[in-house]
Write an enzyme that holds these catalytic residues in place. Structure first.
Site, PDB file in Angstrom:
ATOM      1  N   ASP A 298      32.276 -23.374  70.527  1.00  0.00           N
ATOM      2  CA  ASP A 298      32.246 -24.801  70.846  1.00  0.00           C
ATOM      3  C   ASP A 298      30.830 -25.321  71.085  1.00  0.00           C
ATOM      4  O   ASP A 298      30.536 -26.475  70.810  1.00  0.00           O
ATOM      5  CB  ASP A 298      33.104 -25.082  72.089  1.00  0.00           C
ATOM      6  CG  ASP A 298      34.594 -25.079  71.739  1.00  0.00           C
ATOM      7  OD1 ASP A 298      34.934 -25.246  70.567  1.00  0.00           O
ATOM      8  OD2 ASP A 298      35.413 -24.910  72.660  1.00  0.00           O
ATOM      9  N   ILE A 304      28.622 -29.386  72.812  1.00  0.00           N
ATOM     10  CA  ILE A 304      29.598 -29.972  73.729  1.00  0.00           C
ATOM     11  C   ILE A 304      29.131 -31.278  74.353  1.00  0.00           C
ATOM     12  O   ILE A 304      29.923 -31.956  75.001  1.00  0.00           O
ATOM     13  CB  ILE A 304      30.031 -28.978  74.830  1.00  0.00           C
ATOM     14  CG1 ILE A 304      28.832 -28.525  75.676  1.00  0.00           C
ATOM     15  CG2 ILE A 304      30.754 -27.790  74.208  1.00  0.00           C
ATOM     16  CD1 ILE A 304      29.244 -27.636  76.858  1.00  0.00           C
ATOM     17  N   ALA A 380      38.694 -30.612  71.384  1.00  0.00           N
ATOM     18  CA  ALA A 380      39.984 -30.714  70.682  1.00  0.00           C
ATOM     19  C   ALA A 380      41.121 -30.546  71.684  1.00  0.00           C
ATOM     20  O   ALA A 380      41.327 -31.395  72.537  1.00  0.00           O
ATOM     21  CB  ALA A 380      40.061 -29.738  69.519  1.00  0.00           C
ATOM     22  N   TYR A 382      41.505 -28.336  74.202  1.00  0.00           N
ATOM     23  CA  TYR A 382      41.192 -27.840  75.537  1.00  0.00           C
ATOM     24  C   TYR A 382      40.270 -28.768  76.310  1.00  0.00           C
ATOM     25  O   TYR A 382      39.410 -29.416  75.733  1.00  0.00           O
ATOM     26  CB  TYR A 382      40.491 -26.481  75.435  1.00  0.00           C
ATOM     27  CG  TYR A 382      41.357 -25.329  75.876  1.00  0.00           C
ATOM     28  CD1 TYR A 382      42.201 -24.700  74.983  1.00  0.00           C
ATOM     29  CD2 TYR A 382      41.346 -24.889  77.196  1.00  0.00           C
ATOM     30  CE1 TYR A 382      43.011 -23.652  75.384  1.00  0.00           C
ATOM     31  CE2 TYR A 382      42.151 -23.836  77.594  1.00  0.00           C
ATOM     32  CZ  TYR A 382      42.983 -23.223  76.688  1.00  0.00           C
ATOM     33  OH  TYR A 382      43.777 -22.185  77.084  1.00  0.00           O
ATOM     34  N   HIS A 432      44.696 -15.634  73.057  1.00  0.00           N
ATOM     35  CA  HIS A 432      43.278 -15.943  72.862  1.00  0.00           C
ATOM     36  C   HIS A 432      42.479 -15.620  74.114  1.00  0.00           C
ATOM     37  O   HIS A 432      43.036 -15.280  75.153  1.00  0.00           O
ATOM     38  CB  HIS A 432      43.091 -17.418  72.482  1.00  0.00           C
ATOM     39  CG  HIS A 432      43.493 -18.354  73.583  1.00  0.00           C
ATOM     40  ND1 HIS A 432      44.797 -18.707  73.822  1.00  0.00           N
ATOM     41  CD2 HIS A 432      42.765 -18.995  74.519  1.00  0.00           C
ATOM     42  CE1 HIS A 432      44.863 -19.526  74.846  1.00  0.00           C
ATOM     43  NE2 HIS A 432      43.630 -19.726  75.302  1.00  0.00           N
TER      44      HIS A 432
END
Ligand SMILES: [Cu+2]
Length: 646
Positions: A298, A304, A380, A382, A432
């Site tokens: 990410d 981010i 997205a 999370y 995950h």
């Protein structure tokens, strides 16, 4: 209340005007085409000697570092722009890399996929006739390009059906339907359609009007500080209790803390020069067709900063809050301001210290307060809340709060997924993990720092330990980068100590802070897998490097579609010395996630983090001078419960 600081200090992030000026200089001098994407425009942070030379009130020289992508030429460029001279200081093409995917590409990719006839036909086969109700996410492809696709800028698109905008976006996966897209041309290269699993039926609502009756027995809880908070701002410098630090922000890392220092005996003592979340990788464990590619960096593959939420008082944060805004930019270089991007406040944190003296019959109690600096991103599905806590006893802690929606796939009704868990009929949440890497450019009372591994050992029974009760802490200096590649060892009480050999404390030991790990885990992906090839840093919890200006990201500058091996595994092959030098600690920690039914339709917060704790840095408990509670402690005689202390 939000503050929008202007530039007064060399570490202040680029302002909107500076971002616009950077773009203007590059367009004017480099003749850039309209389709060029500005992937990252960020302050070129001054080196330590430049910072040391800076005096308050002096003009601040400013440079911007830029990563650009020319889609037509399929070339990445790095540039440095002088904001004072309105000129380009440096410009170079970077062959063979793919910079991070921008949010603009993410959105344009979805449009391209929805418009593709092969994709529409696959939807129609599933009875979906409105492609606009299909969400197709642009996930990075890693090392999974097929023959003929090498060198292209690639994304693959898991997708979900969303009948109404108020539906949970991840409730209805369209199983086995994936497009692979060239992001430079927005061409759909192929459409994979491998499954006849039906789209799950439930819409997964989680909003207040979708979940049935709400509980009605919550009385108001207000956090009141009638005289205001006990912290102050000066530009982006914050002071609270004896702490002082600067708040930074970059497009790639989001929230950054600079020059964290503690005032001790009228002296500012530095501890951490720069602290940030430098990478975040989420490997998924499903080997099924298409889904084997599911993983995301990410920070390195997207960045981010632009995902940062605009926070709301009373919801994200409670009490006397002060905010800072953040400035980001889109891929055309247009700056935008995220209001209330960074939240700061103080919290009551229960007990700080206490002793009741049975003979004197008196109790000394101090309540703990902590200072909280936080920001929340939406990556997205999370949410990640990044929190830094400063305590009155000199402790620094960081914690991630993970929430949001688990990533889903669909299974045949009645089937049980092997690599995920059912959270709703026909809906699987994929196994995950989330791996964070915090980079800590340390400065414990100066830049001459050593690092030791410390654990505790049972002493063998013998003449020195006839009763078998003996145990002792054993410290081993980590003299080189290879020695400093370490794993946690909670059963042997392992921690790592960063000390300054030039600064002895009152008991004759070097002043030090220790890195105290919290819960942690290792990746379960196989060592040769794509995700671990590119993110080799995840195979160790601790890495230590001597500071080097270009070493900022543990999986390298460009993990997107990288062949692997970059970053920490590459740099540390030199096995450089870590003795009495400016050390950078890289602490990687994972949150392991085998989903629960209770994680659906939106998951309660899970926490993971670690601490930096003074270990001989001070001469005694540094929180002795915290005053007793202002109002005399009392028992709530007329109440059934005593809720004063906990
Ligand atoms: Cu998770």
């Amino acid at each position: 209340m939000a503050t929008t600081p202007t530039v007064t200090h060399p570490l202040d992030p680029l302002t909107a005007e500076e971002i616009a000026r950077t773009v203007q200089v590059l367009r004017r001098t480099r003749g850039l085409g309209e389709d060029v994407r500005f992937v990252e425009i960020v302050l070129r942070e001054p080196e330590k000697d430049e910072l040391a030379r800076h005096r308050d009130g002096e003009p601040v020289g400013r440079d911007a570092s830029v990563v650009l992508l020319d889609p037509s030429a399929q070339t990445t460029y790095e540039a440095v722009v002088s904001l004072d001279d309105h000129d380009v200081r440096a410009w170079r093409a970077v062959p063979g890399v793919q910079p991070a995917i921008t949010l603009d590409e993410y959105a344009e990719c979805e449009q391209a996929v929805r418009a593709d006839p092969r994709f529409r036909e696959a939807l129609a086969r599933r009875g979906i006739t409105e492609p606009d109700k299909v969400m197709a996410e642009a996930w990075t492809l890693g090392g999974h390009a097929e023959p003929g696709e090498e060198g292209r800028r690639l994304a693959w698109t898991p997708c979900w059906y969303r009948e109404r905008v108020e539906d949970n976006a991840y409730a209805r996966p369209i199983e086995g339907l994936f497009a692979v897209v060239d992001l430079n041309t927005m061409e759909v290269l192929r459409v994979e359609d491998t499954s006849d699993v039906p789209v799950p039926p439930a819409s997964g609502g989680y909003r207040a009007d979708q979940v049935g009756p709400l509980r009605d027995d919550l009385k108001p809880l207000e956090i009141v500080q009638p005289e205001g908070p006990s912290f102050t701002f000066d530009g982006r410098e914050v002071r609270w209790q004896k702490w002082r630090f600067r708040v930074g922000f970059t497009p790639r890392e989001g929230l950054v803390l600079h020059t964290l220092a503690y005032e001790d005996d009228a002296r500012w003592r530095p501890i951490v020069h720069r602290a940030s979340y430098a990478e975040l990788v989420i490997p998924y464990g499903d080997p099924s067709p298409g889904r084997f590619r599911t993983n995301a960096y990410d920070i390195g593959e997207y960045g981010i900063g632009p995902m940062t939420n605009s926070l709301e008082l009373g919801c994200d944060c409670l009490g006397e809050i002060r905010y800072m805004d953040a400035v980001v930019h889109d891929s055309r270089g247009t700056p935008t301001t995220i209001t209330n991007a960074i939240c700061m406040h103080e919290e009551d944190f229960g007990l700080l210290w206490k002793h009741y003296d049975w003979t004197a019959e008196d109790a000394e109690v101090r309540r703990s307060r902590r200072f909280v600096i936080s920001s929340i991103i939406t990556a997205a599905n999370y949410e990640y809340g990044f929190y830094w806590y400063l305590y009155q006893d000199g402790t620094i802690e960081t914690e991630v709060k993970l929430t949001g929606i688990v990533l889903t796939s669909a299974v045949h009704p009645g089937d049980r997924p092997e690599y995920g868990r059912l959270v709703s009929p026909g809906l699987s949440a994929l196994n995950h993990q989330h791996f964070f890497c915090v980079r800590l450019d340390m400065c414990v009372d100066g830049f001459d720092n050593d690092v030791h591994e410390v654990h505790t050992e049972t002493v063998p029974v013998g003449p020195a330990n006839p009763h078998g009760n003996a145990f002792k802490a054993v410290a081993t200096q980590l003299r080189t980068e290879r020695e400093a590649q370490q794993l946690i060892d909670p059963l042997n009480a392992r921690f790592w100590r960063v000390s300054n050999p030039t600064r002895p404390n009152g008991v004759g030991e070097p002043v030090a802070y220790k890195l105290l790990p919290g819960a942690n885990v290792l990746p379960f992906a196989a060592p040769g897998s794509d995700v671990l090839q590119r993110g080799g840093f995840m195979q160790k919890h601790l890495w230590v490097t001597p500071y080097a200006p270009g070493e900022r990201y543990p999986a390298g500058d460009y993990p997107n579609q990288h062949r692997g091996g970059a970053g920490l595994p590459e740099w540390t092959q030199a096995d450089r010395s870590l003795e009495s030098t400016n050390v950078v600690l890289w602490y990687a920690f994972g949150s392991h996630h085998i989903a629960r039914v209770e994680d659906w339709p939106v998951m309660p917060v899970v926490r993971v983090g670690f601490s930096l704790v003074p270990d001989g840095f001070f001469e005694r408990n540094p929180a002795l001078d915290v005053p007793p509670p202002r109002h005399a402690c009392h028992t709530n005689g007329d109440q059934q419960t005593s809720g004063e202390e906990m």
